[in-house]
Design a protein around this motif. Structure first.
Motif, PDB file in Angstrom:
ATOM      1  N   ARG A 156       0.843  -1.201   0.000  1.00 46.50           N
ATOM      2  CA  ARG A 156       0.000   0.000   0.000  1.00 46.50           C
ATOM      3  C   ARG A 156       0.874   1.245   0.000  1.00 46.50           C
ATOM      4  O   ARG A 156       0.597   2.231  -0.721  1.00 46.50           O
ATOM      5  CB  ARG A 156      -0.883  -0.013   1.238  1.00 46.50           C
ATOM      6  N   ALA A 168      -4.665  -4.884  -1.598  1.00 48.73           N
ATOM      7  CA  ALA A 168      -6.115  -4.973  -1.414  1.00 48.73           C
ATOM      8  C   ALA A 168      -6.478  -6.122  -0.482  1.00 48.73           C
ATOM      9  O   ALA A 168      -5.913  -7.213  -0.556  1.00 48.73           O
ATOM     10  CB  ALA A 168      -6.797  -5.154  -2.763  1.00 48.73           C
ATOM     11  N   ASP A 195     -12.309  -4.601  -5.035  1.00 56.41           N
ATOM     12  CA  ASP A 195     -12.200  -3.147  -5.170  1.00 56.41           C
ATOM     13  C   ASP A 195     -12.282  -2.807  -6.646  1.00 56.41           C
ATOM     14  O   ASP A 195     -11.339  -3.054  -7.405  1.00 56.41           O
ATOM     15  CB  ASP A 195     -10.877  -2.677  -4.567  1.00 56.41           C
ATOM     16  N   ILE A 211      -9.465  -0.446  -8.173  1.00 60.51           N
ATOM     17  CA  ILE A 211      -8.183  -1.117  -8.454  1.00 60.51           C
ATOM     18  C   ILE A 211      -8.334  -2.067  -9.643  1.00 60.51           C
ATOM     19  O   ILE A 211      -7.454  -2.142 -10.509  1.00 60.51           O
ATOM     20  CB  ILE A 211      -7.695  -1.881  -7.215  1.00 60.51           C
ATOM     21  N   LEU A 256     -10.476  -9.104  -8.058  1.00 59.42           N
ATOM     22  CA  LEU A 256     -10.845  -7.927  -7.261  1.00 59.42           C
ATOM     23  C   LEU A 256     -12.157  -7.285  -7.705  1.00 59.42           C
ATOM     24  O   LEU A 256     -12.549  -6.250  -7.156  1.00 59.42           O
ATOM     25  CB  LEU A 256      -9.720  -6.890  -7.335  1.00 59.42           C
TER      26      LEU A 256
END
Length: 925
Positions: A347, A370, A374, A377, A407
């Motif tokens: 991150r 993550a 998401d 992303i 994701l």
């Protein structure tokens, strides 16, 4: 200046680690000497972690006086990013890029993200890298060092493998160090590193231990480390004086790499917490950018000074690049971290990465950070996949799309991305991963078109898998699936339906007798139902031609096949059904002129447009034309080049015309071995068409050798199924074999079938082959007229091998008719033609016939000046004689201009000439 990312050990440490490596050092010195003299050098140094590979690279760099030294190192976490390693290697050489031809420079710039444009072909990028190295070497020799090559991204490894195989006459040395084999680098010269001998190992161990050491303890350390230099240098540092004096005992012995990781991890865990966090941050950041590391440290609220204890311990070095002491330090740090710790540093790296400068690594780090689906992303990863596709990184496209799929929170969007990811994985030849992604897509709420696309991809995957496994029922079922998928697309996407149908028809041709007559029923229905997209498109014309030919026969398909062939010109070129579909059509048309034109165009389009992944197919198609023209050396050169490029790209070689060439050359042992190998390979892939090909090659070989019964029996099996484009060729061979084997009735049956396929064509090739076959079953004046017609018609074509055979069978007939003088003339013509081609078996057959009539003048063909040239030398000589410059020849043959000049010097010496102009008037062919 040494721009390589490394060394990771000090020079003193490297020299210490080189104890006992005298032989290896001499080999490296010889490599540098050869490169200085202008001979391209390649070496793969392989061994386990810590065995001394990096130390040898450091030694090589130290010894490379007068060289320009560049390098790169693979990083495990960077393996999914296309061209990452190659860009690092080439960056210091880009000052020479202006010397590259414009298409090569553009391809390189797009691959490195320095320009935008269509995705560059990796072969064009490879040629650009070769040119870049050659240009840099024009000033001084170049040494390229590639460490940890097992962690290079796939495209970089394949590109460097391509370059390595084409370094011939450049003062360039390319040296790889790796732990385990890399497919793209197999077959290159290799240096295996083993552990040190006991005496050297003991000396090295003694050199790093200040106090006394018990003899038995020393011997045990030497034995357990297997002479691994890094282990000998590092592991004793973790032992106490008491242990060294006699208490050394390790009941939990692991492989050396595991011991070293544990050793380094123990050192790391002794450091302050903030230092460990910074080490983990550095381990997760593959570029080695100190500025990025410091920015990311701010996001973790860690002071840069916290890295000082790790630097003092010698675990990491912070300079122009962030370098770990050894890759095992990086892996130990990263693998030992908890998942939440890894996500935290990723991150921080994502937040610290400039989205405008490096959006792909930013998205990659964000994906690793993550903790839940998401969409933001996932969308960034999808954009990264698009950029990777532009740069030509298939593996990177797949990696980005797979993570994007994982994701994606919305089920419908996840299904669509899974389809795209499956297509990318399939293109990267990762079939199991593609299948798993299709399973994900199947569970999603897809639209009708997406469902139809899913069915198509399932069918394509099944066909590819069954080809590789040799599962004939699975192969047949996959072809049926392709036809069903095409039918399901008709009402949804006419263009995709047509593409799928053409794919299905070509798959049916490929499967051959494995698929059986079922293809006729499928294509008859498809012919009636297939929607017209654009009747002038080559692919649509070819589809209709194949459908009509298969469903209605030769006569009905002739007009459609001619239209399809005429439509395929460079301006309207289509690779979709090349070469299987187009070769089947031109062979069934007996159209040697169109075959030649298409083969020449294929090479021109592939090189001119950058569609170089198709170049091996284009070259082998042109090789087939050369075989029929009796230009065996040119065919061999093209087949060899195609094989080299296929190997560099990790592709299976295209072997059809190699088989035909071996049969016509007529070396029985070599030809039989190759035919058996290809037949087994084809059977393993479920390729029914290879039975017809192997039958044809076997028949040509044995007809040439005079083993007519063997040829006949082989052809009877081969002709049990009509393989489009090959069946007519086999009928020609069958007529001759049957006549010579005394099977007159079968010869007449085969002739009738041949007439049905050649008369509608009307070309000189078709009618010449028919006349020769008719003559073989005829007698008296009628036979002679047919022999003369065959010689006349075939003499006007490009199929010179069949012209020579027409002279041969005519001469044999004349001898049986006791017309010895005329027989001698015909047989000498045949003998000289076959000898000129290099068709050994047929030349010997003609010689035996001449000997039977008392002719003593025809001996086995002696070597001429032309035969002293290698296939590649002959190919270069032909092109130079035609007026092409060294640069133009290099571009067509995928070698450097230096290599062209090197070959030409050898050509001039062999032919005793001094200039290119003399090539045009020298009878060397």
């Amino acid at each position: 200046m040494n721009s390589r990312q490394g060394p990771r050990t000090s020079v003193a440490g490297a020299l210490s680690a080189l104890r006992g490596r005298d032989e290896e050092c001499r080999r490296l010195q010889d490599l540098l000497t050869a490169a200085r003299s202008g001979q391209g050098q390649v070496l793969v140094v392989r061994g386990e972690p810590g065995i001394g590979k990096t130390a040898l690279l450091d030694y090589l760099a130290e010894q490379a006086s007068g060289f320009r030294v560049v390098g790169t190192a693979g990083v495990e976490s960077d393996m999914e990013l296309a061209f990452a390693g190659l860009q690092q290697l080439c960056a210091p050489l880009m000052d020479c890029a202006a010397e590259l031809p414009a298409p090569q420079l553009e391809a390189l710039q797009i691959a490195f993200g320095l320009a935008s444009g269509p995705a560059p072909d990796r072969f064009l990028v490879g040629l650009a890298v070769l040119g870049l190295l050659a240009a840099a070497a024009g000033e001084r020799p170049v040494l390229c060092l590639v460490d940890d090559a097992q962690w290079l991204d796939q495209v970089t490894a394949q590109t460097l493998g391509f370059v390595a195989r084409r370094l011939v006459a450049e003062p360039v040395a390319l040296v790889f160090a790796l732990r385990q084999p890399v497919e793209a680098l197999t077959g290159l010269p290799r240096l295996m590193l083993r552990g040190l001998g006991d005496a050297d190992a003991r000396e090295l161990l003694d050199s790093v231990i200040a106090g006394p050491i018990d003899t038995q303890v020393r011997d045990r350390i030497v034995a357990e480390t297997h002479g691994n230099p890094l282990a000998l240098l590092e592991l004793p540092r973790g032992l106490s004086v008491a242990e060294l004096a006699g208490g050394y005992h390790r009941p939990d012995i692991q492989p050396v790499a595991g011991q070293l990781e544990r050793h380094y991890l123990a050192q790391v865990r002794s450091l302050p917490d903030d230092t460990q966090r910074l080490l983990l941050l550095a381990a997760a950041e593959p570029v080695g950018d100190p500025t990025l590391l410091l920015r990311a440290a701010q996001h973790l609220d860690v002071s840069p000074e916290a890295l000082a204890p790790a630097e003092a311990a010698g675990l990491i070095e912070l300079g122009a690049r962030v370098r770990f002491r050894h890759p095992l330090v990086r892996s130990a740090v990263y693998r030992a971290a908890q998942h939440d710790q890894r996500r935290r540093v990723h991150r921080a790296l994502a937040d610290a990465t400039d989205p405008a400068h490096d959006p792909d690594r930013r998205a990659w780090h964000a994906a690793h950070a993550a903790t839940a689906p998401d969409e933001a992303i996932a969308a960034e990863l999808e954009h990264s996949a698009g950029r990777a596709a532009i740069r030509g990184g298939t593996a990177a496209v797949a990696a980005f799309l797979v993570r994007a799929t994982e994701l994606t929170p919305d089920p419908a969007t996840r299904g669509a991305r899974a389809l795209d990811a499956a297509a990318a994985k399939s293109a990267a030849a990762e079939l199991d991963a593609a299948g798993a992604l299709l399973a994900i897509a199947q569970l999603a709420p897809l639209g009708d078109l997406q469902r139809a696309r899913l069915a198509r991809m399932h069918a394509e995957l099944a066909f590819t898998r069954s080809r590789g496994s040799g599962d004939a029922p699975g192969l047949v079922d996959s072809v049926h699936q392709l036809f069903r998928a095409a039918s399901g697309l008709e009402a949804l996407d006419a263009t995709m339906a047509q593409e799928t149908l053409l794919e299905a028809v070509c798959a049916g041709i490929y499967a051959g007798r494995q698929f059986g007559t079922g293809v006729r029923g499928h294509v008859t229905a498809a012919l009636a139902a297939a929607p017209a997209v654009d009747p002038s498109r080559p692919s649509e014309l070819l589809l209709r031609a194949l459908n009509t030919r298969i469903s209605a026969g030769s006569a009905a398909g002739m007009a459609h096949m001619r239209a399809a062939v005429a439509a395929l010109v460079p301006e309207t070129w289509s690779w979709q059904a090349f070469p299987v579909g187009y070769e089947a059509v031109v062979h069934d048309l007996w159209d040697d002129e169109s075959w030649h034109r298409i083969a020449v165009d294929a090479v021109r389009v592939a090189t001119g447009t950058g569609a170089l992944a198709a170049l091996p197919m284009a070259w082998t198609t042109r090789a087939g034309v050369h075989v029929m023209a009796g230009e065996f050396a040119a065919a061999q050169a093209l087949i060899a080049d195609a094989g080299a490029i296929s190997a560099a790209a990790g592709q299976a070689p295209v072997r059809y015309h190699a088989l035909a060439l071996a049969a016509w050359v007529g070396d029985e042992a070599q030809a039989v071995a190759l035919i058996d190998s290809v037949a087994r390979y084809g059977a393993a892939r479920g390729e029914g068409r290879v039975t017809a090909l192997a039958g044809y090659a076997t028949a040509v070989l044995h007809n040439g050798l005079g083993h007519y019964q063997q040829a006949y029996e082989t052809l009877c099996r081969a002709c049990e199924y009509e393989d489009l484009g090959l069946y007519g060729w086999n009928l020609v061979e069958l007529v001759e074999a049957a006549v010579r084997a005394g099977e007159q009735d079968r010869a007449v049956e085969a002739l009738a079938e041949l007439e049905d396929r050649t008369v509608p064509s009307g070309t000189d090739w078709a009618l010449g082959a028919l006349a020769r076959s008719r003559a073989l079953v005829s007698d008296g004046p009628a036979a002679e007229q047919l022999y003369l017609e065959a010689i006349d018609r075939l003499g006007r074509t490009r199929v010179a091998v069949h012209t020579a055979r027409a002279h041969l069978v005519y001469g044999e007939w004349l001898r049986r008719e006791q017309r010895r003088s005329e027989a001698r003339a015909a047989l000498r013509t045949a003998h000289d033609m076959f000898g000129g081609f290099g068709a050994l078996a047929f030349a010997e057959r003609a010689r035996r016939e001449l000997q039977a009539i008392g002719d003593k003048s025809s001996k086995r063909r002696a070597a001429t000046s032309g035969e002293l040239l290698t296939p590649q030398e002959q190919q270069i000589a032909e092109m130079a004689g035609a007026g092409l410059t060294n640069t133009e020849i290099a571009a067509q043959l995928f070698i450097s201009a230096h290599t062209v000049e090197w070959h030409l010097r050898k050509v001039f010496a062999k032919l005793a000439i001094r200039s290119r102009r003399e090539l045009r008037n020298t009878p060397w062919r």
